[in-house]
Design a protein around this motif. Sequence first.
Motif, mmCIF file in Angstrom:
data_model
loop_
_atom_site.group_PDB
_atom_site.id
_atom_site.type_symbol
_atom_site.label_atom_id
_atom_site.label_comp_id
_atom_site.label_asym_id
_atom_site.label_seq_id
_atom_site.Cartn_x
_atom_site.Cartn_y
_atom_site.Cartn_z
ATOM 1 N N ASP A 463 37.423 44.990 41.825
ATOM 2 C CA ASP A 463 38.154 44.187 40.843
ATOM 3 C C ASP A 463 37.826 42.708 41.005
ATOM 4 O O ASP A 463 37.710 41.965 40.026
ATOM 5 C CB ASP A 463 39.664 44.407 40.999
ATOM 6 N N GLY A 466 34.443 41.980 39.440
ATOM 7 C CA GLY A 466 34.468 42.046 37.987
ATOM 8 C C GLY A 466 33.185 42.579 37.383
ATOM 9 O O GLY A 466 32.698 43.664 37.725
ATOM 10 N N GLU A 467 32.581 41.800 36.500
ATOM 11 C CA GLU A 467 31.403 42.241 35.755
ATOM 12 C C GLU A 467 30.182 42.468 36.640
ATOM 13 O O GLU A 467 29.248 43.167 36.260
ATOM 14 C CB GLU A 467 31.053 41.194 34.697
ATOM 15 N N THR A 469 30.030 44.166 39.296
ATOM 16 C CA THR A 469 30.112 45.456 39.997
ATOM 17 C C THR A 469 28.918 46.352 39.665
ATOM 18 O O THR A 469 28.415 47.079 40.533
ATOM 19 C CB THR A 469 31.419 46.165 39.622
ATOM 20 N N CYS A 508 32.270 33.669 41.966
ATOM 21 C CA CYS A 508 33.412 34.258 42.679
ATOM 22 C C CYS A 508 33.844 33.469 43.905
ATOM 23 O O CYS A 508 34.833 33.837 44.556
ATOM 24 C CB CYS A 508 33.097 35.701 43.097
ATOM 25 N N LYS A 511 37.562 32.526 44.729
ATOM 26 C CA LYS A 511 38.406 33.249 43.786
ATOM 27 C C LYS A 511 39.513 33.966 44.576
ATOM 28 O O LYS A 511 39.313 34.344 45.731
ATOM 29 C CB LYS A 511 37.550 34.255 43.012
#
Length: 699
Positions: A463, A466-467, A469, A508, A511
């Motif tokens: 998670d 995000g994109e 992954t 990230c 984050k």
Amino acid sequence: MTASHDSLVVLYGATAGASGAKLGSDERELVLLVWQVVDLHNSKVGEVHRVLVKADSLELSEQCKEEIGVSAEELAKAEPLDRVLEQFNQVLSSELKSLGRSSYCLCTDGQLLVRQVLHPEASKKNLVLPDCFYSFYDLQKEFHKCCPNAAFAKELSISSMAEYLELSTENPANEFGVFEVITMGAIILSLISEPYNYGFKNFETVKYKFETGPCSKAEGVNGETVIRARGLPWQSSDQDIARFFKGLNIAKGGVALCLNSQGRRNGEALVRFINPEHRDLALERHKHHMGSRYIEVYKATGEEFLKIAGGTSNEVAQFLSKENQVIIRMRGLPFTASVDDVLGFFGNECPITGGKEGLLFVKYPDGRPTGDAFVLFACEEFAQNALKKHKEILGKRYIELFRSTAAEVQQVLNRYMSTPLISTLPAPIIPVIPQPFIATGHARDCIRLRGLPYTATIEDILDFMGEFTIDIKPHGVHMVLNQQGRPSGDAFIQMKSADRAFLVAQKCHKKTMKDRYVEVFQCSGDEMSYVLMGGTLNRSGLSPPPCLSPPTYPTFSPCTSVIPAEAALYQPQALLAPTRTAQPPPPAVAYYPAQATATQLYMNYTTYYPSPPVSPTTVGYFAAPQAAMAAAATSATHAVLPQPGALIRMQGLPYNIATKDILSFFQGYQYAPDDYSGLIQMNEQARSMFQAPKEWVCL
């Protein structure tokens, strides 16, 4: 118990909350008390007395207002509980004297008024109940004994008992409680008359105080008599817990405070009652308060109680044989502390029971002191004086003092006596993979996540990314564990390309994951290997891993893989329990470097997962399939540790320890020099020390 009484005192009451079968379960205060004397010899009843009781909280439930018909204004004018109890004693003594009677016993409609209302409330308000409230007859049980065909005791009510005896059940609109008491008196007179001629002999009792004592593992414990209490204040003693359950009879030594993995109380306790009935009443105190904290109460098993409180040590049994003693736990003692030192620490104002016999040092199986001890004091006054010495100095250390219990003594002794002298990993270490699983090289196609929450799962990481992954390589997520096998807060992820790794690091970095910000660095396989051996990697650059001797630094070449071609596999029970997974588990889980002996001391353990969507949610170690292990063993090209030997992991070493000190520690247990040339590869300096004569090693 069996006794003969001249008269019975019928007692009935109500609280500001629930009534009937839930009386006392909502922790509301008593607001009404009604009583009447029944002369058993002359079969007469006395006057009915009805008294309102002023509660600390004048808020009444709708049920209370409707049934009792009393307002908050009326309660505000009433007397508090302590004054009502005095009035009860005075009126009762005067009436019995006028009847020429000397002995009496209370009789109530069930157990709730005495056990769940009067005793708990008096305990919270620090009131001392008269002796008559520690024994009583349960009219429901007595009626069931006399008329077993009527119904079960718990199903009986005042109306149903009166109907069975063909007594009038019409309420002439008297005040609440008066009709109930009059009807109970009529039921008693019917039971003692023809044709029943019943005698009231076996009365219920309430224990005055909790009895301490040891519990043997061989003792049978009924699983229907044990509860678990949660949310206790950390300083709670067994007496505090017994006070919370005041009115219910706890078995001797039936309070066991639970400890966490560090030997400290975790806010839970297991409590064993004398029978299932009292256990069921204890469950009704779920979320009742101890001070300002509410306590959760759940069912538990006899096995759980014995695991915590049961013991087999004769030394502990002898120490705890002195019953009704206050136990104090000492923590943080100097390892050189003697019996005389402890006796002098407490002094004459708080003498230890029996001198040396009242002191128990806690030791490891080999006799080494742990810094803990238990002390017995004969009375509460001595114990209070002893607790005033909390954090006073003995030698050069301050001593922590806590109230303790017999179960805690046994639990602490069991914990330390089961501690192994040297933690060891399972002996079989075999090669399973013909090529390194983590690819090495200069390509910066990996990322490092630092500062992960220790509870982070694979799903949390996915998670978080995000994109990005979809750009993770198969089997490319690597969680890093520390030397204790726990999450270290780090993870390495292999991406499909350096460009994608760069984008992840940019997007990230810092984050948030679970209220913590996570640092993200781009790195290569070589840099990943450096970090796994104790090096550091951040935006300032890479620092090499620590070694035992500075001359070994130049031997580190970034171009050389520090992860052996054949990874070492540890069995699942080495560190963590096996994890659940529906997919066939990958074989290799833990890696050791083959470069130098020194680097092994700083090596992290790693475990990896498949890429989504089949990632498990917990960290675990997987065993390799038997066929793969056998094939790897037959194709191995270098030696492994001989099967009769074992690999030993040492924890708690001083930071300035040297190889010579370790060898000296194992003097007399060294392997032959040839045994060190297998899985572990050493630099020349370390090899010369291993192969040196024992006389030189021990200098």
